[in-house]
Design a protein around this motif. Structure first.
Motif, short mmCIF file in Angstrom:
data_model
loop_
_atom_site.label_atom_id
_atom_site.label_comp_id
_atom_site.label_asym_id
_atom_site.label_seq_id
_atom_site.Cartn_x
_atom_site.Cartn_y
_atom_site.Cartn_z
N LEU A 166 -44.40 -47.49 41.70
CA LEU A 166 -45.80 -47.11 41.63
C LEU A 166 -46.71 -48.32 41.82
O LEU A 166 -47.74 -48.25 42.52
N THR A 167 -46.34 -49.44 41.21
CA THR A 167 -47.13 -50.67 41.37
C THR A 167 -47.18 -51.07 42.83
O THR A 167 -48.24 -51.45 43.35
N ASP A 168 -46.05 -50.99 43.53
CA ASP A 168 -46.01 -51.33 44.96
C ASP A 168 -46.92 -50.41 45.77
O ASP A 168 -47.44 -50.80 46.81
N ALA A 169 -47.10 -49.18 45.29
CA ALA A 169 -47.95 -48.22 45.98
C ALA A 169 -49.41 -48.34 45.59
O ALA A 169 -50.26 -47.60 46.11
N GLY A 170 -49.72 -49.24 44.67
CA GLY A 170 -51.10 -49.40 44.20
C GLY A 170 -51.51 -48.35 43.20
O GLY A 170 -52.70 -48.06 43.05
N LEU A 171 -50.51 -47.80 42.49
CA LEU A 171 -50.76 -46.73 41.52
C LEU A 171 -50.39 -47.18 40.11
O LEU A 171 -49.56 -48.09 39.94
N VAL A 172 -50.97 -46.51 39.12
CA VAL A 172 -50.69 -46.82 37.72
C VAL A 172 -50.11 -45.58 37.05
O VAL A 172 -50.71 -44.50 37.09
N GLY A 173 -48.93 -45.73 36.45
CA GLY A 173 -48.29 -44.63 35.75
C GLY A 173 -48.43 -44.78 34.24
O GLY A 173 -48.46 -45.90 33.72
N TRP A 174 -48.52 -43.63 33.57
CA TRP A 174 -48.68 -43.60 32.12
C TRP A 174 -47.55 -42.75 31.55
O TRP A 174 -47.49 -41.54 31.78
N PRO A 175 -46.62 -43.36 30.76
CA PRO A 175 -45.45 -42.62 30.29
C PRO A 175 -45.67 -41.89 28.98
O PRO A 175 -46.49 -42.29 28.15
N LYS A 176 -44.92 -40.82 28.81
CA LYS A 176 -44.86 -40.13 27.53
C LYS A 176 -43.48 -39.53 27.37
O LYS A 176 -42.77 -39.29 28.35
N THR A 177 -43.10 -39.30 26.13
CA THR A 177 -41.86 -38.57 25.89
C THR A 177 -42.09 -37.11 26.27
O THR A 177 -43.21 -36.61 26.20
N SER A 178 -41.04 -36.44 26.69
CA SER A 178 -41.18 -35.03 27.06
C SER A 178 -41.14 -34.12 25.84
O SER A 178 -41.50 -32.95 25.92
N GLY A 179 -40.69 -34.66 24.72
CA GLY A 179 -40.41 -33.84 23.55
C GLY A 179 -38.95 -33.45 23.48
O GLY A 179 -38.50 -32.85 22.51
N GLY A 180 -38.21 -33.82 24.53
CA GLY A 180 -36.76 -33.61 24.57
C GLY A 180 -36.09 -34.92 24.92
O GLY A 180 -36.42 -35.97 24.37
N ARG A 181 -35.20 -34.89 25.92
CA ARG A 181 -34.49 -36.11 26.31
C ARG A 181 -35.15 -36.81 27.49
O ARG A 181 -34.71 -37.88 27.90
N GLY A 251 -41.17 -26.21 21.75
CA GLY A 251 -40.49 -25.12 21.06
C GLY A 251 -39.04 -25.43 20.76
O GLY A 251 -38.12 -24.75 21.22
N ARG A 252 -38.82 -26.46 19.98
CA ARG A 252 -37.48 -26.93 19.62
C ARG A 252 -37.36 -26.95 18.09
O ARG A 252 -38.37 -27.10 17.39
N PRO A 253 -36.16 -26.82 17.57
CA PRO A 253 -36.01 -26.73 16.11
C PRO A 253 -36.65 -27.88 15.34
O PRO A 253 -37.12 -27.68 14.21
N LYS A 254 -36.69 -29.09 15.93
CA LYS A 254 -37.23 -30.25 15.22
C LYS A 254 -38.74 -30.40 15.37
O LYS A 254 -39.33 -31.36 14.88
N ALA A 255 -39.40 -29.46 16.05
CA ALA A 255 -40.85 -29.50 16.24
C ALA A 255 -41.30 -30.83 16.84
O ALA A 255 -42.32 -31.40 16.45
N THR A 256 -40.53 -31.32 17.83
CA THR A 256 -40.89 -32.57 18.49
C THR A 256 -42.16 -32.40 19.31
O THR A 256 -42.54 -31.30 19.71
N VAL A 257 -42.81 -33.53 19.56
CA VAL A 257 -44.09 -33.55 20.27
C VAL A 257 -43.95 -34.44 21.50
O VAL A 257 -43.37 -35.52 21.44
N SER A 258 -44.50 -33.98 22.62
CA SER A 258 -44.57 -34.80 23.82
C SER A 258 -45.65 -35.85 23.60
O SER A 258 -46.84 -35.52 23.58
N THR A 259 -45.22 -37.10 23.42
CA THR A 259 -46.12 -38.12 22.87
C THR A 259 -46.36 -39.28 23.82
O THR A 259 -45.40 -39.88 24.32
N PRO A 260 -47.60 -39.63 24.09
CA PRO A 260 -47.91 -40.80 24.91
C PRO A 260 -47.43 -42.08 24.25
O PRO A 260 -47.56 -42.26 23.03
N VAL A 261 -46.89 -42.97 25.07
CA VAL A 261 -46.47 -44.29 24.61
C VAL A 261 -46.88 -45.31 25.67
O VAL A 261 -47.25 -44.94 26.79
N THR A 262 -46.80 -46.58 25.31
CA THR A 262 -47.03 -47.62 26.30
C THR A 262 -45.71 -47.95 26.99
O THR A 262 -44.63 -47.59 26.51
N TRP A 263 -45.79 -48.65 28.10
CA TRP A 263 -44.57 -49.06 28.79
C TRP A 263 -43.74 -50.00 27.92
O TRP A 263 -42.50 -49.95 27.94
#
Length: 345
Positions: A166-181, A251-263
């Motif tokens: 993405l950096t090579d393309a001149g773009l900025v990506g922002w990661p987050k967990t999916s709430g799963g794997r 909608g998972r038994p552990k009530a996980t959340v898709s959560t923003p994080v930094t790189w």
């Protein structure tokens, strides 16, 4: 005999032009049996993360993934605004691949989140567009989906290479967990390209990631061809395809959340640490890592120009669409490799 219903409660939620009253029916209904989390807790959670959640999905047509019987029940996707919605629930008109249209919920204020949670909504699935221009995405989203035999650490490794591409393309990506794997990476872009072009950009970017990590990443649509690799699900960029938003309870038994994080945080986190009961405190402590996401909109000129043209010169064209999608120009046959290679009599 069905369990007894708890009395409804009415919540007063501040709105842009006064207070809203949101009725929560059967608030003690258990949505997550393993943890004893109730509907009222889900509603309260969404009010506690309303500011960053509305930053992520506000003014976007949004599909509601509803679990009316909790996580042990069968969920469904609500793509049209439910009947009886309050008049302060705004809508946006979207067009499906078939050409049909629908008015979909378009969240604009905290009360909408509480109202949706009362309907059993756990995941909010926003389109990557704004209501004023529903045909031109302003986000390019890449879903890194670990296949059997791989896990979150593999998705993180692939995400690291994706960041470099993405950096090579001149773009900025922002990661987050999916709430799963998995890992989701959101790339803000100017709304100047169609869904078809954005999907092609995801494929083009994905091919460069796979070239760097051929044993760990794949763009193979057919599961039988993916192996123990992380699938870059390029078809999530199709019209009417969405991923769970940041701050969505899964909608998972552990009530996980898709959560923003930094790189920097991504390699160190355990996705299970982010759940309905822990995330509000983490948000209060550290703020929203994606608060500035909207300030970094980039362009796809390099990806759809030099890179895509080089792919075409090397015979690399389009990839299969989902089976329920109309046949698209230039698309290869939607045939499983094992069936395509079967000897004919």
């Amino acid at each position: 005999m069905s369990p007894s219903r708890s009395p409804a409660v009415e919540l007063t939620v501040p709105g842009p032009d006064g207070e809203r009253t949101v009725r929560v029916s059967n608030p003690d209904k258990v949505y997550f049996p393993a943890l004893g989390i109730t509907k009222r807790e889900v509603v309260d959670y969404y009010l506690s993360v309303a500011e960053p959640l509305l930053r992520a999905i506000g003014d976007r047509p949004t599909t509601l993934k509803r679990f009316v019987d909790g996580v042990d029940g069968e969920p469904f996707y609500q793509k049209r605004v439910p009947k009886g919605a309050p008049d302060w629930v705004r809508t946006a008109t979207i067009t499906f691949p078939s050409g049909r249209t629908a008015d979909e919920v378009c969240p604009t204020e905290p009360a909408v989140l509480a109202w949706a949670a009362n309907l059993g909504t756990l995941d909010f699935h926003p389109w990557p567009v704004r209501s004023a221009d529903p045909d031109h995405p302003d986000e390019l989203r890449i879903d890194l989906d670990p296949q059997p035999g791989t896990d979150f650490a593999d998705a993180v490794a692939v995400a690291g290479v994706l960041r470099d591409v993405l950096t090579d393309a001149g773009l900025v990506g922002w990661p987050k967990t999916s709430g799963g794997r998995g890992v989701h990476v959101t790339v803000p872009i100017r709304p100047e390209w169609t869904f078809t072009e954005v999907r092609r950009a995801v494929i083009t970017i994905g091919r460069r990631v796979v070239a760097e990590l051929p044993d760990r990443a794949t763009l193979e649509w057919w599961k039988e061809s993916r192996g123990e690799r992380v699938f870059l699900d390029y078809n999530q960029a199709c019209r009417d395809r969405t991923v769970a938003s940041a701050w969505s309870v899964r909608g998972r038994p552990k009530a996980t959340v898709s959560t923003p994080v930094t790189w920097d945080e991504l390699p160190e986190v355990d996705p299970d640490q982010f759940n309905l009961r822990t995330v509000p405190g983490l948000l209060a402590e550290r703020g929203d890592p994606h608060a500035q996401l909207g300030e970094h909109a980039g362009g796809l000129e390099k990806v759809l120009g030099d890179w895509a043209e080089a792919d075409a010169a090397n015979g690399l064209g389009d990839l299969p669409y989902p089976p329920d999608y109309p046949k698209m120009p230039g698309e290869p046959k939607r045939v499983q490799p094992s069936r395509a290679k079967s000897p004919t009599s």
